[in-house]
Scaffold this motif. Structure first.
Motif, PDB file in Angstrom:
ATOM      1  N   ALA A  31       0.835  -1.193   0.000  1.00  0.00           N
ATOM      2  CA  ALA A  31       0.000   0.000   0.000  1.00  0.00           C
ATOM      3  C   ALA A  31       0.876   1.252   0.000  1.00  0.00           C
ATOM      4  N   ALA A  32       1.957   1.200   0.750  1.00  0.00           N
ATOM      5  CA  ALA A  32       2.819   2.381   0.830  1.00  0.00           C
ATOM      6  C   ALA A  32       3.410   2.702  -0.540  1.00  0.00           C
ATOM      7  N   ARG A  33       3.816   1.670  -1.247  1.00  0.00           N
ATOM      8  CA  ARG A  33       4.376   1.915  -2.571  1.00  0.00           C
ATOM      9  C   ARG A  33       3.319   2.449  -3.522  1.00  0.00           C
ATOM     10  N   ARG A  34       2.123   1.919  -3.390  1.00  0.00           N
ATOM     11  CA  ARG A  34       1.053   2.406  -4.274  1.00  0.00           C
ATOM     12  C   ARG A  34       0.815   3.889  -4.056  1.00  0.00           C
ATOM     13  N   VAL A  35       0.774   4.276  -2.797  1.00  0.00           N
ATOM     14  CA  VAL A  35       0.532   5.688  -2.488  1.00  0.00           C
ATOM     15  C   VAL A  35       1.676   6.542  -3.029  1.00  0.00           C
ATOM     16  N   HIS A  36       2.856   6.054  -2.798  1.00  0.00           N
ATOM     17  CA  HIS A  36       4.039   6.786  -3.235  1.00  0.00           C
ATOM     18  C   HIS A  36       4.042   6.977  -4.756  1.00  0.00           C
ATOM     19  N   VAL A  37       3.891   5.868  -5.471  1.00  0.00           N
ATOM     20  CA  VAL A  37       3.930   5.938  -6.931  1.00  0.00           C
ATOM     21  C   VAL A  37       2.782   6.802  -7.468  1.00  0.00           C
ATOM     22  N   ALA A  38       1.611   6.594  -6.887  1.00  0.00           N
ATOM     23  CA  ALA A  38       0.466   7.360  -7.378  1.00  0.00           C
ATOM     24  C   ALA A  38       0.676   8.852  -7.151  1.00  0.00           C
ATOM     25  N   SER A  39       1.245   9.213  -6.006  1.00  0.00           N
ATOM     26  CA  SER A  39       1.387  10.648  -5.763  1.00  0.00           C
ATOM     27  C   SER A  39       2.453  11.258  -6.665  1.00  0.00           C
ATOM     28  N   VAL A  40       3.491  10.484  -6.940  1.00  0.00           N
ATOM     29  CA  VAL A  40       4.524  11.020  -7.826  1.00  0.00           C
ATOM     30  C   VAL A  40       3.980  11.177  -9.246  1.00  0.00           C
ATOM     31  N   ILE A  41       3.244  10.181  -9.685  1.00  0.00           N
ATOM     32  CA  ILE A  41       2.682  10.280 -11.032  1.00  0.00           C
ATOM     33  C   ILE A  41       1.699  11.447 -11.087  1.00  0.00           C
ATOM     34  N   GLY A  42       0.964  11.611 -10.003  1.00  0.00           N
ATOM     35  CA  GLY A  42       0.033  12.732  -9.946  1.00  0.00           C
ATOM     36  C   GLY A  42       0.764  14.062 -10.091  1.00  0.00           C
ATOM     37  N   LEU A  43       1.866  14.158  -9.383  1.00  0.00           N
ATOM     38  CA  LEU A  43       2.672  15.381  -9.461  1.00  0.00           C
ATOM     39  C   LEU A  43       3.130  15.624 -10.901  1.00  0.00           C
ATOM     40  N   ALA A  44       3.603  14.551 -11.528  1.00  0.00           N
ATOM     41  CA  ALA A  44       4.103  14.677 -12.900  1.00  0.00           C
ATOM     42  C   ALA A  44       2.988  15.138 -13.837  1.00  0.00           C
ATOM     43  N   VAL A  45       1.831  14.553 -13.645  1.00  0.00           N
ATOM     44  CA  VAL A  45       0.732  14.883 -14.541  1.00  0.00           C
ATOM     45  C   VAL A  45       0.296  16.347 -14.366  1.00  0.00           C
ATOM     46  N   VAL A  46       0.228  16.773 -13.128  1.00  0.00           N
ATOM     47  CA  VAL A  46      -0.181  18.157 -12.893  1.00  0.00           C
ATOM     48  C   VAL A  46       0.876  19.128 -13.425  1.00  0.00           C
ATOM     49  N   LEU A  47       2.101  18.827 -13.073  1.00  0.00           N
ATOM     50  CA  LEU A  47       3.192  19.719 -13.448  1.00  0.00           C
ATOM     51  C   LEU A  47       3.340  19.826 -14.958  1.00  0.00           C
ATOM     52  N   LEU A  48       3.340  18.684 -15.589  1.00  0.00           N
ATOM     53  CA  LEU A  48       3.588  18.674 -17.025  1.00  0.00           C
ATOM     54  C   LEU A  48       2.328  18.770 -17.850  1.00  0.00           C
ATOM     55  N   GLY A  49       1.243  18.317 -17.261  1.00  0.00           N
ATOM     56  CA  GLY A  49       0.024  18.239 -18.042  1.00  0.00           C
ATOM     57  C   GLY A  49      -0.749  19.542 -18.154  1.00  0.00           C
ATOM     58  N   THR A  50      -0.679  20.342 -17.110  1.00  0.00           N
ATOM     59  CA  THR A  50      -1.504  21.545 -17.122  1.00  0.00           C
ATOM     60  C   THR A  50      -1.260  22.443 -18.336  1.00  0.00           C
ATOM     61  N   PRO A  51      -0.011  22.823 -18.563  1.00  0.00           N
ATOM     62  CA  PRO A  51       0.191  23.675 -19.743  1.00  0.00           C
ATOM     63  C   PRO A  51      -0.194  22.966 -21.039  1.00  0.00           C
ATOM     64  N   VAL A  52       0.006  21.662 -21.063  1.00  0.00           N
ATOM     65  CA  VAL A  52      -0.319  20.912 -22.280  1.00  0.00           C
ATOM     66  C   VAL A  52      -1.837  20.944 -22.517  1.00  0.00           C
ATOM     67  N   VAL A  53      -2.574  20.801 -21.445  1.00  0.00           N
ATOM     68  CA  VAL A  53      -4.022  20.840 -21.587  1.00  0.00           C
ATOM     69  C   VAL A  53      -4.471  22.206 -22.119  1.00  0.00           C
ATOM     70  N   VAL A  54      -3.873  23.238 -21.587  1.00  0.00           N
ATOM     71  CA  VAL A  54      -4.219  24.582 -22.053  1.00  0.00           C
ATOM     72  C   VAL A  54      -3.943  24.700 -23.551  1.00  0.00           C
ATOM     73  N   LEU A  55      -2.803  24.183 -23.924  1.00  0.00           N
ATOM     74  CA  LEU A  55      -2.391  24.250 -25.320  1.00  0.00           C
ATOM     75  C   LEU A  55      -3.352  23.479 -26.227  1.00  0.00           C
ATOM     76  N   VAL A  56      -3.699  22.295 -25.805  1.00  0.00           N
ATOM     77  CA  VAL A  56      -4.613  21.482 -26.609  1.00  0.00           C
ATOM     78  C   VAL A  56      -5.967  22.177 -26.726  1.00  0.00           C
ATOM     79  N   GLU A  57      -6.381  22.729 -25.611  1.00  0.00           N
ATOM     80  CA  GLU A  57      -7.674  23.415 -25.616  1.00  0.00           C
ATOM     81  C   GLU A  57      -7.652  24.555 -26.645  1.00  0.00           C
ATOM     82  N   GLN A  58      -6.564  25.298 -26.638  1.00  0.00           N
ATOM     83  CA  GLN A  58      -6.490  26.419 -27.569  1.00  0.00           C
ATOM     84  C   GLN A  58      -6.439  25.944 -29.018  1.00  0.00           C
ATOM     85  N   SER A  59      -5.828  24.799 -29.227  1.00  0.00           N
ATOM     86  CA  SER A  59      -5.717  24.317 -30.604  1.00  0.00           C
ATOM     87  C   SER A  59      -7.057  23.835 -31.134  1.00  0.00           C
ATOM     88  N   LEU A  60      -7.922  23.468 -30.205  1.00  0.00           N
ATOM     89  CA  LEU A  60      -9.230  22.955 -30.628  1.00  0.00           C
ATOM     90  C   LEU A  60     -10.296  24.040 -30.682  1.00  0.00           C
TER      91      LEU A  60
END
Lengths: 932, 353
Positions: A672-701
Motif C-alpha cells: 500500500a505504501a508503494r502504491r501511495v508513493h507511486v500514485a502521488s509522484v505520477i500525480g505530481l508529474a501529470v499536474v506539473l507537465l500536463g496543465t500547460p499541455v491541456v491549455v495548449l490542446v484546448e487552444q488548438s481545438l
C-alpha cells in the motif's frame, strides 16, 4: 480586398526589386543592395492595389539589362514575412532566364544585423525590405551600392529616402493604433485622446527597443510632441495606466481582446483589421477591429534624413509610420511587413528597434509582465551535458590499428566541434570586437546593469536547475525503480514539453498563472515564478530520462548492505544511492542550468520588461541596437561562465565516477505504501507537465466560439505566409531530426570514448562539447554566417541538421559518458582474456551495457532538433529547410485567430509526434532488455 | 539458546514459491551453513531474515524477538554478499566504519575499532586504500570486517567466497571459521559448495526447492544423508540399490556384499530392496583375492578404471559386477588392476529416493 489583389502587389514589389538587381550586378559584384520601402500606395484599402501596376512594367528590365545573363541565379535576402505567389518567380525565369533564390534573413532587425556582420561577404545579391527605421544603419555600414531605378518616376520624391539612390523605395505601410470595435463606441482620434486614463488603461503598446511597432509609435509621439514634449506625453500615458509589452505578439495576443486579453487598444499595423477578416475562422463581413485615424506625423524627422514621409492617407489609418515597408505590399495579408513577426527565438528574435536617433527612450514599463510574445526560443533550448571522465579502460594495447582507431575517434568530434562551434565563435567575435580595446571591454563589464543582468541570469538558472532536479528526481526514481503499467507512456510523455515551442508553452503557462492568481489571489512575484515554472516544465525531461536511465542501473544491493549496517532508508539513500548518482546528477544539473542560463523565449515572454538575462541582452544589443561590440563582450562573458562551469562539472564528475556492479530489476508495486508513493509522484508529474499541455490542446481545438479540428485540418494546406504547408515543414523537421540524431550519436559515441579514456584531449572535448548549450544562439547563428564562408557551407541546408547535432551532442554525452564509466573494468578484462580484441570488447561488452544510454541520448538529440528554433532561424533558406518550429513562430507572429489556432495545432502535433516516437523506442526496448 | 528462529516462512515471487514454510533454528554462537543448488531459495532465506523480502507467511525471531514490522536497518544484522558490495566511493576505513557511523559511534572509537577489525582480518594498515586497489581476497576480508563492525546479532554470509579461486577459498574458509568461532559470532553461511559448508559450519542445512531437506552436523550428515538428493548433493557416489534379506545379508544386484549386524538402522524396515549409500572410505582393498565365503565378510571383485591422486589420497573408480564403485584409499592402485574390495557394511545407510 482579396488575395488576387494582394498578389498583384507582391508582384509589383518584386519587380521593383528586380530592377535593383540589375543595378547591383552591373555595378560591382560584391554587394548587397537594399531597398526599402516606401511605396506610394500605402493604404491598406483595396483601392490602392493597382497603384503599382505601372511599375510593374518598367521595373523588369530597367536600365541595364545586359548585366544579367540568363541562367544567372540572383540571391535575394529578405525578412521572414516575405512571401510571393506561386509561379511568380517561375514566370520571371521564363521571361528573363534569371533564377531567383530567396534567403530568409529573419525579421527586419536581424536582417539588417546579419547584413552588417557579413558585409564584405554578403549572403545575397539583393536585400529586400529594410525600412526607414533601420535604413540609416545600413547606409552607415556601407551595405549598398547606388542604383537608380527607372521605376522611381512613379515614386513621390518625398519617399525617396536616400538621395544617392543606394536604396529604392518600394512600399509604404502604416503602424496604427487598432481598437476593438465592440468595446469602444467612441474610439480615440488622436494621440492626446489616449492619455485619458479611461483609454490609457485599456491601451497596450510595445517596448520601442524590442518591437518595431512600438518604436514606430514612439517616433510618432516624438514627431507629434517634439523633442521636448514626448516624455511628458509618455508620463501621462504611464499615469493613465498604459501597458507595455516586449513584443507585438504579447500585446496583440496576450493583452488585446483579439487574443483573449482585456485591452481594447493596441499598437499594431494598418493592415491588421484586414488580416482579422482574411484569417477569421468564421467568415465575417467587417473586421472586429479598426484603426484610429490620426494624422500623426511621421516621426521621420527624428530619423535623420530619412525623412520623408508620409502622407496622410486617405484611408484611414493613422499613424503611419512611415516607411515601413518592406515588402510586398503592405498589406494585409501578410500582414504586412515585417511587422510583427520577428521574434524569434532563442536566439534570436529580433525585432527591433533600432537605435539610432539616439537611444530610444525607454518608456517606463508600466507593467511588468509580458505576455507571450512569441518567441520563442522556443524550442530551442536544449542543451547539453556533460560528462566526465575516464577512469579505466585501457584495453587493447597499442597496435597500429588501435592507435588509428583512437585517433579517428578523437579527430571526428574534434573536427566537428572546431568547425561548428569554435571557428564560428572566433569569427564572429573577431569581427564584432575589431575596433574594441580592452578598456572598452572593461567598461562594458563594469556597468552596473551588466552586473545585475549577469547576477539575475546566474541565480535564476541555478534556482531553475535546482527546482527541476527537485521535481524530476521523484519521477526519475519511480520510473527507474518500479514496474507498473503506464510507465512507458509516462516516460514518453515527459519528453513532450522539451520539444514544444517555447512561445506556445510560455503563453500556456502565463494563462495558467493568470488563472491561479485570479482564483487563488496569489501574490507571489509572478514573473519570476512563471519563468521558473517554465524552465522546470521544459527541462524535467532531462532529469527524468538522463538520471532515471542511470538510476535504474545503480546496484541496489549496496543499499541493502547499508540497511543491514543500520542505515535507515533515508540515510542509505543519501550515503549510497545519491552518492552513486552524483556524477549524473551533476551532469543533468549543469544541462538544465545552461538551458536556463541561455533561456531566451521564456524570459522574453514571461519575464516581463524588467527581467533580462545575458542572452536577451545579447539579442537586444545585437539585433535591436546593433551594437555588436557590446553584444560580443556579453557573449564572451557567457562563454567564460559556461566554460568555467563545464570544466568544474567535468572534474567533479570524474572524481565521483563510480563503477556499478550488478543490476537492478524494477520491482512491482506490491504494498500500500508503494502504491501511495507511486500514485502521488505520477500525480505530481501529470499536474506539473500536463496543465500547460491541456491549455495548449484546448487552444488548438478552439474554433470560433466552439471546438473542432479545423485548425488541424488546415495544417495540410499552405497558408500564404508560409513557404510550404505546415505538414511539409513537419516532414522537413523529421528529416532533420533523424539526421541530427544520427550525427550527434555518431560523433557523441566517438567523443564519449575519447572522454572516457581521459587525458587532455578528452578533457578538452568534454568542455567544448558543452559550449553550444551555453552560447547564445544569436552568437552562434551569426558565427555561422560570418565564419562558414568556405565552400559556402553557410548556405547548405545540411548545416541545419549539423547545427542541431551540435546542440544535441551534449545530451548524448550526458547520458553515455557516465554509463561508460560505470562499466566494471573487470568485465572488459574478462572479455579480453577470452580473446576479444578491443573492438570486440566494445561491441560485445560495452555496447550491450550502454545501448540504453545511447538510445536516450539519441532520443534527446532528435527531440532537440525537432524543437530547435534559434539556430535554424539563421540557417533556414527556403522551402527545403523550413521547419515546423519556424512555421509555428511565423503563424504566431501574425494577427488572425485562424493562424494562431494553427500554430497551436501544429505545436500539439509536434508534441504528439515526439511522444509517439519516444513511446515506440520504449516499447521496442522493452523492460526485459534493460541492461546495466 | 536459539539466536535465530525461522518459523514456517513462505516467500513468493509472483506465482513461484521461493520459500515454502521454511523453518530453521540457529543456536547462539553457532555457524549454520545453508547449502543447496542454485535457485533453491538459499539467498531468499537471507533476504527474508534481513527484511529485504516481504514474508507471505511465517515468522522470523531474532533472540526471541519477532521481527515482523522491524525495518532492515533496525534488525541488527550483518550481511555480506558474494561480490562483497563494497562502497566504491568510500575508502577501506570508511567502508568498515559505515555501520559504526550509523550507530553513532564516536570517531575515536570508530578509528580504533576499524584498526582492530583490519587486524582481525589480516589487513593491518589498509585504512586509506581505495576499494579499487584491493585484490579479491582483500575485498572479501574488508567486506567481512564491515559486516562484523557493528557486532551484529546474526551475521549472514551469502556465498562470501564464491568469487575466489580454490586455494584462496580453502584458506579463507579456515580463517573464517576460526574467526567466527573465536568471536562467538552467530552466523548463517550460504553456499552452493558442500565442501565449504562442511569446513565452516557447526551444522549444515541442505535446501531444495524452498524447503530444508536435511539438517545436521557435517560428519553426521555425510554419514547418513537420508535421501538420495542430499547424498548426491553432498557428493556421495556409491549409491546402490541393495536387497536386504531377513537375516540381514545384502546383495547388490546378485552379488553378495555382506551382512548387516543386528540393530543396524537399515534393518528397521525389514527385508526388501532399498537404496543405500556407502561413503567412498567404506571400501578398501581386501587382502585376499578370492571372494570370501563367509557372508559377514564378503568382498567385491573389481577392475580399476581410473585413478585420481588428490591430496595424498587415491580416488579410484572401478568396475564391479553390478556397476561402478568409488573408493578412496592410500594404497597405490593402477588402472587395469584387478582386486577385491572389502565392504564396510556398517557404514551403509538407507536413503529415501
Amino acid at each position: 480586398m482579396n488575395r488576387e489583389s494582394l498578389h498583384r502587389r507582391t508582384l509589383v514589389a518584386l519587380t521593383l526589386v528586380l530592377a535593383l538587381v540589375a543595378g547591383a550586378c552591373s555595378g560591382d559584384d560584391e554587394t548587397v543592395e537594399g531597398t526599402d520601402v516606401e511605396e506610394t500606395g500605402t493604404t491598406t484599402g483595396p483601392s490602392d492595389t493597382d497603384t503599382d501596376t505601372d511599375t510593374d512594367g518598367d521595373g523588369t528590365d530597367g536600365t541595364e539589362p545586359e548585366a544579367i545573363v540568363p541562367g544567372t541565379t540572383v540571391r535575394l535576402i529578405t525578412h521572414d514575412s516575405f512571401s510571393v505567389s506561386d509561379g511568380l518567380f517561375d514566370n520571371l525565369t521564363l521571361e528573363t532566364g534569371i533564377e531567383v533564390e530567396v534567403v530568409n534573413g529573419g525579421d527586419a532587425g536581424e536582417l539588417v544585423a546579419r547584413a552588417i556582420l557579413t558585409a564584405g561577404e554578403p549572403e545575397a545579391d539583393v536585400l529586400f525590405g529594410i525600412d526607414n527605421t533601420f535604413l540609416q544603419r545600413g547606409l552607415d555600414a556601407g551595405l549598398f551600392e547606388p542604383y537608380e531605378s527607372p521605376g522611381l518616376d512613379s515614386v513621390p520624391d518625398e519617399l525617396e529616402l536616400d538621395p544617392e539612390h543606394r536604396v529604392t523605395p518600394i512600399d509604404l505601410g502604416d503602424v496604427c493604433v487598432n481598437y476593438w470595435r465592440d468595446e469602444l463606441d467612441d474610439p480615440p482620434t488622436d494621440l492626446d485622446d489616449l492619455t485619458d486614463p479611461a483609454l490609457a488603461s485599456r491601451f497596450v503598446t510595445q517596448d520601442p527597443e524590442t518591437s518595431s511597432p512600438g518604436f514606430a509609435f514612439l517616433l510618432a509621439t516624438i514627431a507629434t510632441y517634439g523633442e521636448d514634449g514626448w516624455e511628458d506625453y509618455w508620463r501621462q500615458l504611464r499615469d493613465g495606466g498604459v501597458t507595455v509589452t516586449a513584443g507585438w505578439n504579447d500585446a496583440y495576443y496576450g493583452e488585446f481582446i483579439a487574443g483573449g486579453g482585456d485591452k481594447a487598444l493596441v499598437t499594431s499595423y494598418g493592415s491588421s483589421p484586414v488580416a482579422e477578416v482574411l484569417f477569421a475562422t468564421e467568415a465575417v463581413d467587417t473586421p472586429p477591429t479598426g484603426v484610429i485615424a490620426d494624422r500623426l506625423h511621421p516621426p521621420d524627422r527624428v530619423r535623420r534624413r530619412a525623412q520623408r514621409d508620409q502622407r496622410p492617407r486617405g484611408g484611414g489609418e493613422g499613424d503611419r509610420l512611415h516607411a515601413v515597408g518592406d515588402l510586398p505590399g503592405g498589406h494585409p495579408a501578410e500582414h504586412v511587413r515585417g511587422s510583427g513577426q520577428r521574434e524569434r527565438g532563442p536566439a534570436g528574435p529580433l525585432r527591433g528597434a533600432r537605435g539610432h536617433s539616439g537611444e530610444p527612450p525607454h518608456p517606463q514599463p508600466c507593467r511588468d509582465r509580458g505576455q507571450p510574445q512569441r518567441l520563442d526560443g522556443a524550442v530551442g533550448r536544449d542543451r547539453a551535458a556533460l560528462t566526465p571522465a575516464p577512469v579505466r579502460a585501457r584495453l587493447g594495447g597499442g597496435s597500429w590499428s588501435s592507435v588509428a582507431v583512437r585517433t579517428a575517434q578523437a579527430i571526428v568530434p574534434t573536427l566537428f566541434l572546431v568547425v561548428l562551434v569554435a571557428w564560428p565563435l572566433v569569427a564572429v567575435m573577431e569581427r564584432s570586437l575589431a575596433d574594441v580595446g580592452p578598456g572598452d571591454i572593461g567598461q562594458v563589464l563594469t556597468r552596473g546593469s551588466v552586473r545585475s543582468v549577469l547576477f539575475f541570469t546566474l541565480w535564476q538558472a541555478g534556482l531553475s536547475a535546482g527546482l527541476t532536479l527537485a521535481a524530476g528526481l521523484p519521477i526519475a526514481h519511480v520510473v527507474a525503480r518500479y514496474r507498473f503499467r503506464g510507465k512507458t507512456a509516462l516516460r514518453a510523455f515527459v519528453i513532450v514539453p522539451f520539444v514544444l515551442p517555447t512561445v506556445v508553452v510560455a503563453a500556456a503557462i502565463d494563462a495558467v498563472f493568470d488563472e491561479l492568481s485570479s482564483q487563488l489571489g496569489l501574490t507571489v512575484d509572478r514573473t519570476l515564478w512563471a519563468v521558473l515554472s517554465a524552465h522546470v516544465f521544459f527541462n524535467v525531461a532531462v532529469v527524468v530520462r538522463v538520471v532515471g536511465g542511470y538510476w535504474s542501473s545503480v546496484d541496489r544491493r549496496q543499499v541493502e548492505v547499508a540497511a543491514t549496517l543500520g542505515a535507515s532508508p533515508v540515510r542509505a539513500w543519501l550515503t549510497v544511492t545519491l552518492r552513486q548518482l552524483l556524477p549524473v546528477l551533476a551532469g543533468s544539473y549543469l544541462l538544465v542550468f545552461l538551458f536556463s542560463f541561455t533561456s531566451f523565449g521564456v524570459i522574453r515572454v514571461l519575464g516581463g520588461l524588467r527581467r533580462a538575462t545575458v542572452e536577451t541582452e545579447i539579442y537586444r544589443y545585437a539585433i535591436a541596437r546593433q551594437e555588436f561590440d557590446v553584444a560580443a563582450v556579453l557573449a564572451a562573458l557567457q562563454i567564460v561562465v559556461v566554460s568555467v562551469l563545464a570544466v568544474s562539472s567535468a572534474r567533479f564528475q570524474r572524481r565521483h565516477a563510480t563503477v556499478q556492479r550488478g543490476s537492478a530489476r524494477p520491482v512491482p508495486i506490491d504494498t500500500a505504501a508503494r502504491r501511495v508513493h507511486v500514485a502521488s509522484v505520477i500525480g505530481l508529474a501529470v499536474v506539473l507537465l500536463g496543465t500547460p499541455v491541456v491549455v495548449l490542446v484546448e487552444q488548438s481545438l478552439r474554433v470560433g466560439s466552439g471546438y473542432g479540428f479545423a485548425h488541424y485540418r488546415a495544417l495540410v494546406d499552405r497558408v500564404s505566409l508560409l513557404p510550404i504547408s505546415a505538414g511539409e515543414a513537419l516532414a522537413n523537421s523529421i528529416l532533420f531530426a533523424v539526421l541530427a540524431a544520427v550525427v550527434a550519436t555518431g560523433v557523441g559515441v566517438c567523443a564519449a570514448l575519447v572522454i572516457e579514456r581521459g587525458g587532455p584531449l578528452g578533457r578538452w572535448l568534454e568542455a567544448i562539447s558543452l559550449l553550444p548549450l551555453g552560447v547564445s544562439a544569436v552568437t552562434l547563428g551569426f558565427g555561422y554566417l560570418v565564419g562558414l564562408t568556405i565552400f559556402d557551407l553557410r548556405r547548405s541546408i545540411w548545416l541545419i541538421p549539423a547545427a542541431h547535432a551540435v546542440i544535441g551532442l551534449p545530451f548524448v554525452l550526458a547520458s553515455l559518458v557516465p554509463a561508460l564509466r560505470s562499466i566494471d573494468p573487470r568485465v572488459r578484462e574478462a572479455a579480453a582474456i577470452l580473446g576479444a580484441s578491443p573492438a570486440v570488447v566494445r561491441r560485445t561488452v560495452d555496447w550491450p551495457l550502454v545501448r540504453r544510454a545511447v538510445a536516450i541520448g539519441a532520443g534527446f538529440a532528435a527531440a532537440v532538433s525537432l524543437g530547435e528554433f534559434g539556430a535554424t532561424s539563421f540557417l533556414a533558406r527556403g522551402e527545403d529547410s523550413f521547419t515546423a518550429p519556424l512555421a509555428v513562430f511565423r503563424l504566431l507572429s501574425n494577427p488572425g485567430e485562424q493562424l494562431r489556432g494553427q500554430a497551436m495545432a501544429l505545436s500539439v502535433v509536434i508534441g504528439i509526434l515526439v511522444a509517439g516516437l519516444a513511446a515506440a523506442i520504449e516499447v521496442r526496448r522493452g523492460e526485459g532488455v534493460t541492461l546495466l | 539458546m536459539t539466536a535465530l528462529e525461522v518459523d514456517r516462512v513462505t516467500v513468493r515471487y509472483g506465482a513461484t514459491l521461493a520459500l515454502d514454510r521454511f523453518s530453521l533454528h540457529v543456536g547462539s554462537g553457532e555457524i549454520m551453513a545453508v547449502v543447496g543448488p542454485s535457485g533453491s531459495g538459499k539467498s531468499t532465506l537471507l533476504r527474508a531474515v534481513a527484511g529485504l523480502e516481504p514474508l507471505a507467511a511465517g515468522r522470523v525471531l531474532l533472540a526471541g524477538r519477532d521481527l515482523a514490522g522491524v525495518a532492515t536497518h533496525r534488525r541488527g544484522l550483518g550481511l555480506m554478499f558474494q561480490d562483497h558490495g563494497l562502497f566504491a566511493h568510500l575508502d577501506v576505513a570508511d567502508n568498515i566504519a559505515y555501520g559504526l557511523r550509523t550507530a553513532g559511534v564516536a570517531p575515536q572509537i570508530r578509528r580504533a575499532r576499524v584498526a582492530d577489525l583490519l587486524d582481525l582480518v589480516g589487513l593491518e594498515g589498509f585504512e586509506e586504500r581505495s576499494t579499487e586497489q584491493l585484490s579479491g581476497g582483500e575485498a572479501q576480508r574488508v567486506a567481512l570486517a564491515r559486516a562484523l563492525a557493528p557486532e551484529p546479532g546474526l551475521l549472514m554470509l551469502d556465498e562470501p567466497l564464491g568469487s575466489l579461486d580454490r586455494a584462496l577459498r580453502d584458506q579463507l574458509t579456515g580463517e573464517l571459521r576460526r574467526l567466527l568461532t573465536n568471536l562467538g559470532q552467530t552466523a548463517i553461511h550460504v553456499t552452493h559448495d558442500q565442501a565449504e559448508a562442511f569446513a565452516v559450519a557447526d551444522r549444515v542445512t541442505v535446501v531444495d526447492d524452498g524447503r530444508p531437506v536435511a539438517v545436521g552436523r557435517p560428519a553426521e550428515l555425510w554419514a547418513d544423508p537420508g535421501s538420495r538428493f542430499v547424498a548426491e548433493f553432498l557428493g556421495h557416489r556409491n549409491i546402490w540399490s541393495v536387497a536386504v534379506d531377513g537375516d540381514g545379508s545384502l546383495r547388490w544386484a546378485d552379488q553378495p556384499i555382506g551382512r548387516l549386524p543386528a540393530g543396524h538402522p537399515a534393518l528397521a524396515g525389514g527385508a526388501g530392496r532399498r537404496l543405500m549409500v556407502l561413503p567412498a572410505t567404506g571400501l578398501e582393498p581386501a587382502s585376499g583375492v578370492e571372494p570370501a565365503s563367509e557372508p559377514e565378510r564378503c568382498s567385491l571383485p573389481v577392475e580399476v578404471t581410473e585413478v585420481v591422486f588428490r591430496q595424498g589420497i587415491h580416488e579410484v573408480t572401478a568396475r564391479a559386477g553390478p556397476g561402478t564403485v568409488h573408493v578412496s584409499t592410500t594404497d597405490r592402485l593402477e588402472v587395469g588392476q584387478r582386486l577385491s574390495l572389502a565392504v564396510d557394511v556398517e557404514s551403509l545407510r538407507s536413503l529415501s529416493d
